[in-house]
Design an enzyme around this catalytic site. Structure first.
Site, short mmCIF file in Angstrom:
data_model
loop_
_atom_site.label_atom_id
_atom_site.label_comp_id
_atom_site.label_asym_id
_atom_site.label_seq_id
_atom_site.Cartn_x
_atom_site.Cartn_y
_atom_site.Cartn_z
CB SER A 1 -3.53 -10.61 -6.98
OG SER A 1 -4.10 -10.86 -8.23
CG ASP B 1 -6.26 -8.69 -11.11
OD1 ASP B 1 -5.70 -7.96 -11.94
OD2 ASP B 1 -5.70 -9.65 -10.55
CG ASP C 1 -1.90 -7.86 -9.59
OD1 ASP C 1 -3.01 -8.27 -10.02
OD2 ASP C 1 -0.88 -8.57 -9.60
CG ASP D 1 -1.97 -10.38 -12.53
OD1 ASP D 1 -3.14 -10.17 -12.14
OD2 ASP D 1 -1.17 -11.11 -11.93
#
Length: 448
Positions: free
Chosen positions: A104, A243, A245, A247
């Protein structure tokens, strides 16, 4: 969750090369998932594997593939894709499960694994427990004629881009808007510019040149200063930051002012309530600003607070039959259009909610209250919360803020740490109350 050996609240995460974030563990993890799917009667619909742009993703992708194939499960690899894209494609391609290789918003030297069920949702506790049991079991390879096969999905970006565009009205467009996109040198670097450009925006992309090591480095939703500067330099109408990743999302208005998850929830809720689209309360977290609660109340909308973590926000939404929730960090859940937090889909929901209005003007109905958070780190800090002195200080602080703010004491689940958060309409009073409460917690910890 406290009984888990490997899984945390959001998958498995850690430093690359340090157990369990190494190739050996990923090989075992792949086999464990495959074995559980076969035990549960899974067909050969296979498992999808997506990843962000960390250099270690190549290693873990190969290890997971080998483990799954050894258990007799077919694998379809997506390459660099946002976490929510893997959730969508798992449903769309009728896979048995989806895997995301990502840490993430963490730096490149960390990595992790997230799983999605066939429905594009996070795995149940029971499923995670079954996988953990198999990880520590002997490594058994199925007979050669039962081995799985692996192939790549070449059109994954196009499939996901079309899905994102399908979440807004057919006549929705971004014609005439100049938008800066910060892709955090992460998983959205290919698909986000494509989506917004195809909807008619003039797109200026930053953080769109990943090299395996620069993910989240001074860019993205955790470092919005780069986006704020770019919006002003480009004279853009607004900016959007994801961000690593994909999400999370945060936005910047034309003046360079940052809009976090609380702002975005307000903009969407305001529009959906007016249009009769909002169902149930909005779900925030313990850290959602008290000003958001007040602004929503003025709209006739309730705010329900969950524990910090999008997993818990989703649980509360389901409990209350709601469709909109999220965290201050930018995890926004729009359950009428996606099963998980999706940065691109959430940004489109905000832009659709604006309906052509100026972003900066629309946010004026939300007045955030001053917030002070103090971390009290000391041996015995967590235990101190049960002391009479802390309970009395908490009650006194709540009484002082009654109707004008709130106070939250949160103990870390992994460290000797207590977070003292105070919000109120007077910044000086908030600072004084927070410091006073923190001092009581620290003194109680030292005595315990």
């Amino acid at each position: 969750m406290s009984q888990r050996k490997y899984f945390g609240t959001d998958g498995i995460r850690g430093t690359v090369g340090v157990w369990p974030i190494n190739a050996e563990f990923m090989l075992r993890l792949g086999r464990a998932l495959g074995a559980v799917l076969r035990q549960q009667g899974g067909s050969r619909r296979g498992v999808l594997i997506g990843k962000d742009t960390r250099v270690s993703g190549y290693m873990f992708e190969a290890a997971l593939e080998a483990g799954l194939v050894s258990a007799g499960v077919d694998v379809r690899m997506l390459g660099p894709m946002p976490t929510p894209a893997v959730a969508f494609l798992t449903r769309s391609l009728r896979a048995e499960a989806g895997i995301v290789i990502s840490a993430s918003h963490n730096p490149h030297h960390d990595n992790g694994i997230k799983f999605f069920s066939a429905h594009g949702e996070k795995l149940s506790d029971a499923m995670e427990a079954a996988i953990e049991a198999e990880i520590d079991a002997p490594f058994v390879t199925v007979p050669s004629e039962q081995l799985g096969k692996a192939r790549r999905i070449d059109d994954a970006v196009t499939r996901y881009a079309e899905f994102c565009k399908s979440t807004v009205a057919e006549d929705f467009n971004l014609n005439g808007l100049k938008i800066v996109l910060d892709c955090a040198n992460g998983a959205t670097y290919q698909v986000a510019p494509k989506v917004f450009a195809e909807l008619g925006a003039e797109v200026v992309a930053i953080g769109d040149k990943p090299d395996g090591f620069n993910i989240n480095r001074d860019v993205g939703s955790t470092h919005p200063q780069a986006l704020q500067c770019a919006v002003l330099e480009q004279g853009a109408d607004l900016g959007i930051a994801f961000d690593g990743d994909g999400d999370r999302v945060q936005m910047v208005d034309r003046h360079g002012v940052l809009a976090d998850g609380d702002d975005l929830l307000y903009v969407i809720a305001r529009a959906w309530q007016a249009r009769g689209q909002l169902r149930g309360p909005v779900v925030g977290t313990l850290m959602s600003n008290y000003g958001l609660q007040q602004a929503l109340e003025q709209l006739g909308v309730g705010l329900v607070r969950a524990q910090v973590g999008d997993r818990y926000v989703l649980q509360k939404l389901k409990e209350h039959d709601g469709v909109l929730g999220g965290e201050t960090s930018g995890h926004i859940l729009c359950l009428d259009r996606a099963t998980t937090g999706d940065g691109i889909v959430s940004a489109l929901a905000v832009l659709e909610a604006l309906g052509g209005e100026d972003f900066a003007t629309t946010r004026q109905g939300l007045r955030k209250l001053p917030q002070v958070m103090i971390n009290v780190r000391a041996d015995g800090a967590r235990e101190a919360l049960a002391s009479e002195a802390v309970r009395q200080a908490l009650a006194d602080t709540e009484q002082a803020l009654r109707g004008r703010g709130r106070v939250v004491l949160r103990a870390s689940g992994t460290e000797p740490l207590v977070r003292v958060t105070v919000e109120g309409d007077d910044a000086g009073e908030v600072q004084q109350l927070a410091q006073g409460l923190a001092d009581v917690v620290r003194s109680a910890a030292e005595r315990s």
